[in-house]
Design a protein around this motif. Structure first.
Motif, short mmCIF file in Angstrom:
data_model
loop_
_atom_site.label_atom_id
_atom_site.label_comp_id
_atom_site.label_asym_id
_atom_site.label_seq_id
_atom_site.Cartn_x
_atom_site.Cartn_y
_atom_site.Cartn_z
N LEU A 1 0.87 -1.18 0.00
CA LEU A 1 0.00 0.00 0.00
C LEU A 1 0.90 1.24 0.00
N LEU A 2 0.77 2.06 -1.03
CA LEU A 2 1.58 3.28 -1.17
C LEU A 2 0.69 4.48 -0.89
N MET A 3 1.08 5.31 0.08
CA MET A 3 0.25 6.44 0.51
C MET A 3 1.05 7.73 0.46
N ASP A 4 0.54 8.70 -0.30
CA ASP A 4 1.26 9.97 -0.49
C ASP A 4 0.46 11.11 0.12
N GLU A 5 0.85 11.54 1.33
CA GLU A 5 0.17 12.65 2.03
C GLU A 5 -1.34 12.41 2.09
N SER A 6 -1.73 11.16 2.31
CA SER A 6 -3.13 10.76 2.15
C SER A 6 -4.10 11.48 3.08
N PHE A 7 -3.64 11.87 4.28
CA PHE A 7 -4.55 12.47 5.26
C PHE A 7 -4.28 13.95 5.49
N SER A 8 -3.40 14.55 4.69
CA SER A 8 -2.93 15.91 5.00
C SER A 8 -4.03 16.98 4.88
N ALA A 9 -5.05 16.71 4.09
CA ALA A 9 -6.11 17.72 3.90
C ALA A 9 -7.18 17.69 5.00
N LEU A 10 -7.10 16.71 5.89
CA LEU A 10 -8.13 16.55 6.92
C LEU A 10 -7.83 17.41 8.15
N ASP A 11 -8.90 17.76 8.90
CA ASP A 11 -8.68 18.44 10.18
C ASP A 11 -8.04 17.44 11.15
N VAL A 12 -7.41 17.96 12.19
CA VAL A 12 -6.56 17.13 13.06
C VAL A 12 -7.32 15.99 13.73
N HIS A 13 -8.58 16.22 14.13
CA HIS A 13 -9.34 15.16 14.82
C HIS A 13 -9.71 14.05 13.85
N THR A 14 -10.17 14.43 12.66
CA THR A 14 -10.52 13.43 11.64
C THR A 14 -9.27 12.67 11.22
N ARG A 15 -8.16 13.39 11.15
CA ARG A 15 -6.89 12.78 10.75
C ARG A 15 -6.49 11.68 11.74
N HIS A 16 -6.60 11.97 13.03
CA HIS A 16 -6.26 10.97 14.05
C HIS A 16 -7.17 9.75 13.95
N LEU A 17 -8.45 9.98 13.71
CA LEU A 17 -9.39 8.87 13.55
C LEU A 17 -8.97 8.00 12.36
N MET A 18 -8.62 8.64 11.24
CA MET A 18 -8.23 7.90 10.04
C MET A 18 -6.91 7.15 10.25
N GLU A 19 -5.98 7.78 10.96
CA GLU A 19 -4.69 7.12 11.23
C GLU A 19 -4.91 5.86 12.07
N ASN A 20 -5.76 5.95 13.09
CA ASN A 20 -6.05 4.77 13.92
C ASN A 20 -6.77 3.70 13.11
N GLU A 21 -7.68 4.14 12.24
CA GLU A 21 -8.40 3.20 11.35
C GLU A 21 -7.41 2.47 10.45
N LEU A 22 -6.48 3.24 9.88
CA LEU A 22 -5.46 2.66 9.00
C LEU A 22 -4.63 1.61 9.75
N LEU A 23 -4.17 1.94 10.96
CA LEU A 23 -3.35 1.01 11.73
C LEU A 23 -4.11 -0.27 12.06
N LYS A 24 -5.39 -0.13 12.40
CA LYS A 24 -6.23 -1.29 12.75
C LYS A 24 -6.36 -2.23 11.55
N ILE A 25 -6.70 -1.65 10.39
CA ILE A 25 -6.90 -2.48 9.19
C ILE A 25 -5.58 -3.05 8.70
N TRP A 26 -4.51 -2.24 8.76
CA TRP A 26 -3.18 -2.71 8.33
C TRP A 26 -2.75 -3.92 9.16
N SER A 27 -3.01 -3.87 10.47
CA SER A 27 -2.60 -4.98 11.34
C SER A 27 -3.33 -6.28 10.98
#
Length: 263
Positions: free
Chosen positions: A155-181
């Motif tokens: 999975l190649l990700m280029d600044e994928s979450f940079s346009a999101l507000d900080v709270h949504t970004r953290h939610l997406m980062e946690n979502e990504l880690l959960k699914i990646w695992s």
């Protein structure tokens, strides 16, 4: 899973002058490893991703995927960019199932699989919505499901979450880690945000200032998993790692700034 051996990438400018973006890059990403690449603006982070994706060839050196030289598009990889992945005229379920449909999977089977992924990324009930009816964070979830439904090895990700507000970004980062695992994919993640890189990764690679960027630092991130990206930033071990990498990165940012000011 991924190996760059002595990779140099050059472009010819409109003036006819040769411009070296990357010079002598050596990089390895293991199976199931989460690797982030950071560096100053213009250092060739996105170019590195393009070489791994097979969008363009190396000028010198070699890109190897699972031990084999890469020729053409990397069939083991999918990409998630800063811009939207979703087609605006297709519903969520049509967007998410598209990758399987392109592989020849029957519509009913692709839809069944897509419903499972839509639920995994927290969008159950939005199957028939169009992208314009969703928030920015929800559209990113669609993009993530779109990428992962085809079960890529990379999975190649280029600044994928940079346009999101900080709270949504953290939610997406946690979502990504959960699914990646759960999937075991190898991830190469490009970001300007050092905190994001450390919070997500097994390893952070620092590129030097361009032109002719090379690998300046290669850091193992020895922080326990699972991680909550919003909370791990307060961990003393996180702060120590951040200071160590920032010392490397700061020098390159300053070199890049001076170079830009003089041109």
């Amino acid at each position: 899973m991924i190996e760059l051996k002595g990779v140099t990438k050059e472009f010819v400018k409109p003036s006819g002058e040769l411009h070296t973006v990357l010079h002598g890059i050596n990089l390895q990403v293991g199976k199931g490893e989460f690797c982030s690449i950071v560096g100053p603006t213009g250092c060739g982070k996105s170019t590195t991703l393009s070489l791994i994706a097979g969008f363009e060839p190396a000028t010198k050196g070699e890109v190897r995927i699972q031990g084999e030289p890469l020729s053409g598009i990397n069939s083991q990889a999918v990409c998630m960019f800063q811009t939207e992945n979703a087609f605006p005229w297709k519903t969520v379920i049509d967007n998410v199932s598209l990758g399987l449909r392109l592989k020849g999977v029957k519509k009913s089977e692709a839809y069944d699989e897509a419903r499972g992924w839509i639920q995994r990324v927290g969008l159950k009930g939005f199957e028939n919505h169009y992208p314009h009816q969703l928030s920015g964070g929800m559209r990113k979830r669609v993009g993530l499901a779109q990428c992962l439904i085809v079960q890529p090895k990379i999975l190649l990700m280029d600044e994928s979450f940079s346009a999101l507000d900080v709270h949504t970004r953290h939610l997406m980062e946690n979502e990504l880690l959960k699914i990646w695992s759960e999937t075991g994919a190898s991830v190469v993640f490009i970001t300007h945000d050092l905190e994001e890189a450390i919070a997500l990764s097994d390893r952070v690679v620092v590129l030097s200032a361009g032109p002719g960027s090379s690998v300046k630092g290669n850091y193992r991130i020895e922080l326990e998993r699972p991680r909550n990206v919003a909370e791990i930033r307060f961990d003393p071990a996180f702060m120590r790692i951040h200071e160590q990498i920032w010392n490397d990165l700061r020098d390159e940012v300053m070199i890049s700034y001076v170079h830009a000011a003089n041109h």
